[in-house]
Design a protein around this motif. Sequence first.
Motif, PDB file in Angstrom:
ATOM      1  N   ILE A 136       0.833  -1.204   0.000  1.00  0.00           N
ATOM      2  CA  ILE A 136       0.000   0.000   0.000  1.00  0.00           C
ATOM      3  C   ILE A 136       0.867   1.254   0.000  1.00  0.00           C
ATOM      4  CG2 ILE A 136      -1.680   1.327   1.337  1.00  0.00           C
ATOM      5  CD1 ILE A 136      -2.881  -1.304   2.270  1.00  0.00           C
ATOM      6  N   ALA A 137       1.926   1.245   0.806  1.00  0.00           N
ATOM      7  CA  ALA A 137       2.818   2.403   0.868  1.00  0.00           C
ATOM      8  C   ALA A 137       3.508   2.646  -0.471  1.00  0.00           C
ATOM      9  CB  ALA A 137       3.856   2.207   1.968  1.00  0.00           C
ATOM     10  N   SER A 138       3.912   1.586  -1.142  1.00  0.00           N
ATOM     11  CA  SER A 138       4.566   1.746  -2.449  1.00  0.00           C
ATOM     12  C   SER A 138       3.572   2.272  -3.479  1.00  0.00           C
ATOM     13  CB  SER A 138       5.167   0.427  -2.910  1.00  0.00           C
ATOM     14  OG  SER A 138       4.165  -0.560  -3.120  1.00  0.00           O
ATOM     15  N   ALA A 139       2.323   1.820  -3.395  1.00  0.00           N
ATOM     16  CA  ALA A 139       1.298   2.328  -4.310  1.00  0.00           C
ATOM     17  C   ALA A 139       1.069   3.817  -4.095  1.00  0.00           C
ATOM     18  CB  ALA A 139      -0.002   1.551  -4.113  1.00  0.00           C
ATOM     19  N   MET A 140       1.023   4.234  -2.839  1.00  0.00           N
ATOM     20  CA  MET A 140       0.831   5.652  -2.535  1.00  0.00           C
ATOM     21  C   MET A 140       2.053   6.465  -2.947  1.00  0.00           C
ATOM     22  SD  MET A 140      -2.195   5.919  -1.447  1.00  0.00           S
ATOM     23  CE  MET A 140      -2.186   7.584  -0.780  1.00  0.00           C
ATOM     24  N   ALA A 141       3.229   5.875  -2.812  1.00  0.00           N
ATOM     25  CA  ALA A 141       4.452   6.571  -3.226  1.00  0.00           C
ATOM     26  C   ALA A 141       4.462   6.810  -4.730  1.00  0.00           C
ATOM     27  CB  ALA A 141       5.680   5.764  -2.820  1.00  0.00           C
ATOM     28  N   MET A 142       3.828   5.931  -5.503  1.00  0.00           N
ATOM     29  CA  MET A 142       3.766   6.083  -6.942  1.00  0.00           C
ATOM     30  C   MET A 142       2.660   7.038  -7.375  1.00  0.00           C
ATOM     31  SD  MET A 142       6.271   4.451  -8.161  1.00  0.00           S
ATOM     32  CE  MET A 142       7.092   5.033  -6.659  1.00  0.00           C
ATOM     33  N   ALA A 143       1.651   7.216  -6.532  1.00  0.00           N
ATOM     34  CA  ALA A 143       0.542   8.092  -6.895  1.00  0.00           C
ATOM     35  C   ALA A 143       0.938   9.561  -6.858  1.00  0.00           C
ATOM     36  CB  ALA A 143      -0.646   7.842  -5.957  1.00  0.00           C
ATOM     37  N   LEU A 144       1.792   9.948  -5.917  1.00  0.00           N
ATOM     38  CA  LEU A 144       2.134  11.357  -5.733  1.00  0.00           C
ATOM     39  C   LEU A 144       2.890  11.953  -6.919  1.00  0.00           C
ATOM     40  CD1 LEU A 144       2.044  13.838  -3.981  1.00  0.00           C
ATOM     41  CD2 LEU A 144       4.088  13.026  -2.781  1.00  0.00           C
ATOM     42  N   PRO A 145       3.950  11.330  -7.433  1.00  0.00           N
ATOM     43  CA  PRO A 145       4.661  11.953  -8.561  1.00  0.00           C
ATOM     44  C   PRO A 145       3.797  12.112  -9.802  1.00  0.00           C
ATOM     45  CG  PRO A 145       5.497   9.741  -8.138  1.00  0.00           C
ATOM     46  CD  PRO A 145       4.628  10.104  -6.987  1.00  0.00           C
ATOM     47  N   VAL A 146       2.817  11.226  -9.994  1.00  0.00           N
ATOM     48  CA  VAL A 146       1.927  11.359 -11.148  1.00  0.00           C
ATOM     49  C   VAL A 146       1.122  12.649 -11.031  1.00  0.00           C
ATOM     50  CG1 VAL A 146       0.104  10.277 -12.483  1.00  0.00           C
ATOM     51  CG2 VAL A 146       1.778   8.861 -11.305  1.00  0.00           C
ATOM     52  N   VAL A 147       0.604  12.913  -9.834  1.00  0.00           N
ATOM     53  CA  VAL A 147      -0.147  14.151  -9.600  1.00  0.00           C
ATOM     54  C   VAL A 147       0.743  15.356  -9.863  1.00  0.00           C
ATOM     55  CG1 VAL A 147      -1.358  15.535  -7.863  1.00  0.00           C
ATOM     56  CG2 VAL A 147      -1.673  13.055  -7.921  1.00  0.00           C
ATOM     57  N   LEU A 148       1.962  15.315  -9.389  1.00  0.00           N
ATOM     58  CA  LEU A 148       2.870  16.452  -9.552  1.00  0.00           C
ATOM     59  C   LEU A 148       3.196  16.702 -11.025  1.00  0.00           C
ATOM     60  CD1 LEU A 148       5.322  15.853  -6.548  1.00  0.00           C
ATOM     61  CD2 LEU A 148       3.328  17.361  -6.671  1.00  0.00           C
ATOM     62  N   VAL A 149       3.383  15.637 -11.798  1.00  0.00           N
ATOM     63  CA  VAL A 149       3.664  15.797 -13.228  1.00  0.00           C
ATOM     64  C   VAL A 149       2.488  16.466 -13.932  1.00  0.00           C
ATOM     65  CG1 VAL A 149       3.994  14.542 -15.397  1.00  0.00           C
ATOM     66  CG2 VAL A 149       5.324  13.918 -13.381  1.00  0.00           C
ATOM     67  N   ILE A 150       1.280  16.013 -13.645  1.00  0.00           N
ATOM     68  CA  ILE A 150       0.089  16.604 -14.261  1.00  0.00           C
ATOM     69  C   ILE A 150      -0.044  18.059 -13.854  1.00  0.00           C
ATOM     70  CG2 ILE A 150      -2.427  16.474 -14.455  1.00  0.00           C
ATOM     71  CD1 ILE A 150      -1.052  14.138 -15.769  1.00  0.00           C
ATOM     72  N   PHE A 151       0.221  18.362 -12.598  1.00  0.00           N
ATOM     73  CA  PHE A 151       0.088  19.734 -12.120  1.00  0.00           C
ATOM     74  C   PHE A 151       1.139  20.657 -12.742  1.00  0.00           C
ATOM     75  CE2 PHE A 151      -2.641  19.773  -8.057  1.00  0.00           C
ATOM     76  CZ  PHE A 151      -3.565  18.939  -8.671  1.00  0.00           C
ATOM     77  N   VAL A 152       2.346  20.157 -12.930  1.00  0.00           N
ATOM     78  CA  VAL A 152       3.371  20.959 -13.606  1.00  0.00           C
ATOM     79  C   VAL A 152       2.934  21.264 -15.037  1.00  0.00           C
ATOM     80  CG1 VAL A 152       5.719  20.913 -14.525  1.00  0.00           C
ATOM     81  CG2 VAL A 152       5.290  20.197 -12.176  1.00  0.00           C
ATOM     82  N   ALA A 153       2.375  20.264 -15.718  1.00  0.00           N
ATOM     83  CA  ALA A 153       1.873  20.475 -17.077  1.00  0.00           C
ATOM     84  C   ALA A 153       0.739  21.507 -17.070  1.00  0.00           C
ATOM     85  CB  ALA A 153       1.388  19.153 -17.667  1.00  0.00           C
TER      86      ALA A 153
END
Length: 244
Positions: A100-117
């Motif tokens: 679960i922790a690894s899944a959450m760790a992968m979710a955050l950078p995706v959000v940040l990439v979309i937000f930077v775009a």
Amino acid sequence: MNLVYLRLEILRIVRSPQFALFTIAVPLGMFLLFGGLFGDYVGPDGVRASTTTMVNMGAYGALSGALFTGTRVATERTDGWQRQLRLTPMRAPNYVLVKIASAMAMALPVVLVIFVAGWLRGVDMTGSQWALTAVSLWLGALPFAVLGLLLGLFGKGDTVGAMTGALMLPLGVFGGLWMPLSIMPGWMTTVAHFFPTYWLGRVGTNPVTHTGGMGLAVGVLAAWLVVPALVVIRRFRLDTAKVS
């Protein structure tokens, strides 16, 4: 929690080409596409569609990253890796927490990439709105991490990927993340309330739209978290009993 195992798990995910393609590239491409199509449209809440599209695609990317854990769990079950781990001092709850922790760790950078775009494309929000929206989407992805774990525990290595892909389509379309519900038929709004992705989108857009209803949205997501978690616990107990 075994931090060494967590670090190795995250490194293994990051090095996977499927993670970069399906978890980051797809929602980013969809944001660029739908943001261009609906960017000038202003919804009933007075917010430009480019903003809500960015938030919704951030939500879609976060849940994609969280659900991605199911394919790894299923592969480990099929290859016998879980059986080997049970022979080590690491207990089953620790294994679940790492996943679960690894899944959450992968979710955050995706959000940040979309937000930077979104920022590069001119999405205008205050600093607090950027922060609150990102944190809300990240925490809101937790039920999908557990749901991904659930799929991995019941599926097989060669089928869970297809199952997850098939699940992503209705979650995105009928949950109202791909296109604004305000331009869709009225029945779509009714159907959307039965999908957790709709409530994830509500949690994410609330710092911008200020439409309220956060208590209900959080409550629905909590229910989607607790029920699959109970099934996961029971499934793990049954698997452990089989091994013992």
